[in-house]
Design an enzyme around this catalytic site. Structure first.
Site, mmCIF file in Angstrom:
data_model
loop_
_atom_site.group_PDB
_atom_site.id
_atom_site.type_symbol
_atom_site.label_atom_id
_atom_site.label_comp_id
_atom_site.label_asym_id
_atom_site.label_seq_id
_atom_site.Cartn_x
_atom_site.Cartn_y
_atom_site.Cartn_z
ATOM 1 N N ASP A 1 0.839 -1.192 0.000
ATOM 2 C CA ASP A 1 0.000 0.000 0.000
ATOM 3 C C ASP A 1 0.881 1.252 0.000
ATOM 4 O O ASP A 1 1.859 1.333 0.762
ATOM 5 C CB ASP A 1 -0.896 -0.027 1.252
ATOM 6 C CG ASP A 1 -1.838 1.142 1.326
ATOM 7 O OD1 ASP A 1 -2.716 1.257 0.464
ATOM 8 O OD2 ASP A 1 -1.684 1.957 2.259
ATOM 9 N N GLU B 1 1.500 -0.483 -5.014
ATOM 10 C CA GLU B 1 0.607 0.624 -5.325
ATOM 11 C C GLU B 1 1.564 1.805 -5.519
ATOM 12 O O GLU B 1 2.091 2.347 -4.548
ATOM 13 C CB GLU B 1 -0.368 0.903 -4.175
ATOM 14 C CG GLU B 1 -1.345 2.006 -4.516
ATOM 15 C CD GLU B 1 -2.271 2.345 -3.358
ATOM 16 O OE1 GLU B 1 -3.435 2.732 -3.627
ATOM 17 O OE2 GLU B 1 -1.853 2.246 -2.197
#
Length: 708
Positions: free
Chosen positions: A351, A387
């Site tokens: 993330d 990401e």
């Protein structure tokens, strides 16, 4: 309490005579106690650890010791003594019982209030002395020795054959009728044969679990009657989230998670974890004191230079983990290795991964973190998915990650959405995304599999909502519908939300199939968001991070069976034909081949059957795209030579489009193998020079007839 010699372990390690403990702190720490807590009476026994040396390149101090008689299942925490000087980044407060950063299991729940904060409410520069014991979660001593993996092995599916299924562990099974009620929403529920069978029959090769590291629910959400459902609020990077365990939180969560991994591996499905190493649940300078802040605040976090009272926020959460510091870097690497070696996971989705590359605030894509991962014999063999952005300066890094990494391709998502909602001028960009996004990855020596293609994910509309809503409807989140993205690139097909209009419902169903077909037949690694194959809706909520209810749970009783059947056939088509999952980028040019020359590996076809010219790509009125895929250009890799040729036609126009089937060196006979419009077209044949009518807003896939 007896001191022990320095050893390489961290955390708590059971022995025949007791448990060894080891903790690293800031050099300014003056004393460290490990406190053993009775989780029923909250009585504690505290023991001093000995200061035995330095670590992390002499930027931290090692404390360690042995507690005789301390056995697995024991609950504990640390009290770290030292100066309270927040302006210099020093936030020691021994009245706060801290979680071990290397906790393998966490028990209990956090009760928010003054006791969980190191400062006095209303006066953040003043230290609070109320004890957090009885209000905080506790670390648990764990012994892994007894678990039997029964020969479990990593499936190691090649990237080009991978299909990822992003899933929320609770939402996946909370309403599943075949899962026993006591197991719903848990690791055991996700490992239930009915759930594993659904994914295997769908054609999924990897399940990507949204955060299962131990996380906490924000006090601001709890005050509204909401929770941090998604789990992007980590407090321990080694511990499986205890609330997802059906059998207990005294270490049982580890056993249950291992059973989940073993069940998926038996079905040939990899397990990928969505991990949040970019920030922690401690928030900004007004956040709680749970662990890292009270152990080595300046090592674990990016602090504001010259005013270390405050935190740099590259993540939008209040703090940013400082992976550039040796102590934090080692913690992250140890955590990753632990989940691979001890828990048998197959990869990670990082993330806000750009934060991991920040050195003194600046994004550095050759930072030590990436180098150490690349050189690590364990981590270098796992799937590494970024990401590729954060919210700080220079944080958008799509296409810039190292060769071993793959990336969520946000440009694929945006382009495919724009095309199918009828935005003009999208053909050139769409062709680039369908062909594997060579413009983003090829120059760095990477492959089409560097692109993780997706149309929907946990963040944003579901697939059903993408074709049913023009705007977000997040009123239930308690923020006046101000949260969540406004740029959704969605189209409601003529009515906002639920409707009984059969024409609109048919169009929405077709649009979902169009989006799925484009996703699965594009080069790269496709990722499906959980429940999209079933028609899952969140009633227009595009930021359901705080909704732990029927809004986010998959409704297994009311599935779109025709969409499920279509998705299965689509994934089977991709699996059967390597031409849709090439290992290398295309090198063909969109021109007519000279007589006698072999066909290119890809050709872009105009409606008149000719190859598209430069002027055709940028016509605003053009809303359809056809491409030929040369099966003979696919390396066999030990299989029968070559694959079938395919002609894929995508028509996002509001009108039917007549396509002239190309002649000349192209195949002379074709059969329709898949369509998003009329099922009766499947199996029909056509030939070169014939006109093939592609209905409005639909897609067709033609396979060349093999010569006998």
């Amino acid at each position: 309490m007896d001191s022990t010699a320095q050893s390489p372990f961290w955390g708590a390690r059971p022995t025949d005579s007791g448990t060894d403990f080891a903790l690293a702190t800031a050099p300014a720490a003056e004393r460290v106690e490990v406190c053993l807590v009775d989780h029923e009476t909250w009585e504690q026994r505290c023991f001093d650890l000995a200061r035995t040396g330095t670590t992390a390149g002499e930027q931290a101090v090692r404390w360690e010791g042995t507690v005789p008689g301390c056995a697995p299942g024991q609950h504990y925490g640390y009290r770290v003594h030292g100066p309270w000087d927040p302006g210099r980044g020093l936030r020691f407060n021994p009245s706060k019982l801290l979680l071990d950063p290397h906790s393998l299991a966490v028990s209990g729940r956090t009760e928010w209030g003054q006791q969980m904060h190191a400062y006095v409410f209303g006066d953040p520069a003043t230290m609070d002395t109320s004890d957090s014991l009885g209000h905080s979660t506790l670390s648990v001593v764990v012994d892994h020795a007894e678990y039997d993996w029964e020969g479990d092995a990593h499936p190691r599916t090649p990237y080009n054959e991978t299909v990822i299924y992003e899933a929320h562990l609770k939402g996946l099974t909370q309403l599943h009728p075949e899962v026993p009620e006591a197991c719903r929403g848990t690791y055991a529920g996700a490992a239930h044969p009915a759930v594993v069978r659904h994914l295997a029959e769908l054609g999924v090769t990897a399940v990507e679990l949204m955060p299962v590291h131990q996380f906490v629910h924000d006090s601001t959400l709890l005050e509204k009657g909401l929770v941090n459902y998604w789990g992007y609020n980590t407090v321990c990077f080694f511990a499986p989230h205890a609330a997802y365990s059906s059998s207990g939180d005294h270490g049982q969560q580890i056993y249950e998670f291992k059973e989940l991994v073993k069940a998926y591996h038996r079905a040939g499905i990899e397990v990928i974890l969505d991990v949040v190493y970019n920030h922690t649940a401690e928030g900004n300078h007004l956040g709680p004191q749970l662990s890292y802040r009270g152990i080595d605040n300046a090592a674990y976090y990016h602090l504001v230079p010259g005013n270390e009272f405050y935190y740099m926020d590259y993540t939008g959460t209040g703090n940013s983990l400082n992976v550039g510091h040796p102590l934090t870097l080692q913690l992250v690497l140890d955590s990753l290795r632990y989940w691979v070696t001890e828990m048998h996971v197959d990869g990670f989705r990082f993330d806000l991964a750009a934060t991991l590359a920040r050195e003194e605030g600046t994004v550095d894509m050759v930072s030590p973190f990436f180098g150490l991962v690349a050189a690590d014999p364990v981590l270098s063999r796992t799937k590494l998915i970024a990401e590729p952005w954060d919210v700080g300066p220079g944080g958008y890094q799509v296409g810039n990650f190292p060769p071993q990494w793959t990336e969520w391709n946000g440009r694929f998502r945006d382009t495919v959405r724009d095309f199918w909602r009828g935005q003009p001028g999208t053909l050139r960009e769409l062709a680039m995304r369908v062909a594997g996004s060579a413009d983003l990855y090829e120059d760095e020596g990477r492959k089409p599999s560097a692109s993780i293609n997706f149309v929907t994910a946990h963040d944003g509309f579901t697939l059903a909502d993408l074709v049913s809503y023009d705007g977000k409807h997040n009123e239930a989140n308690g923020e006046g519908n101000r949260d969540g993205a406004d740029d959704n690139r969605s189209w409601n097909c003529g009515a906002e939300g639920p409707t009984a209009d059969p024409g609109i419902l048919e169009l929405r169903a077709r649009q979902q199939r169009n989006l799925l077909l484009t996703l699965m037949l594009s080069q790269g690694v496709p990722m499906l968001s959980h429940g999209d194959e079933l028609g899952r809706t969140q009633s227009g909520n595009n930021n359901a991070y705080c909704q732990d209810n029927a809004t986010t749970w998959i409704d297994w009783e009311h599935v779109d069976s025709s969409l499920l059947d279509f998705t299965r056939r689509l994934l089977r088509l991709r699996a059967d034909h390597p031409v849709f999952r090439r290992r290398h980028f295309f090198d063909g040019c969109p021109v007519d081949p000279a007589e006698g020359d072999p066909l290119p590996d890809i050709a872009w076809i105009d409606a008149d059957g000719s190859s598209m010219g430069d002027a055709d790509w940028d016509e605003d009125w053009a809303k359809s795209l056809a491409f030929f895929l040369n099966g003979n250009a696919v390396p066999s890799h030990g299989r029968a030579p070559g694959d079938s040729d395919f002609l894929v036609i995508l028509n996002a126009a509001e009108n039917d489009v007549d396509y002239h089937i190309p002649d000349g060196p192209f195949p002379q006979k074709w059969s329709t193998v898949l369509t998003t419009c009329a099922e009766h077209l499947v199996g029909e044949t056509t030939a070169a020079n014939e006109v093939f009518t592609v209905p409005a807003r639909s897609a067709v896939v033609l396979e060349a007839a093999r010569e006998e």
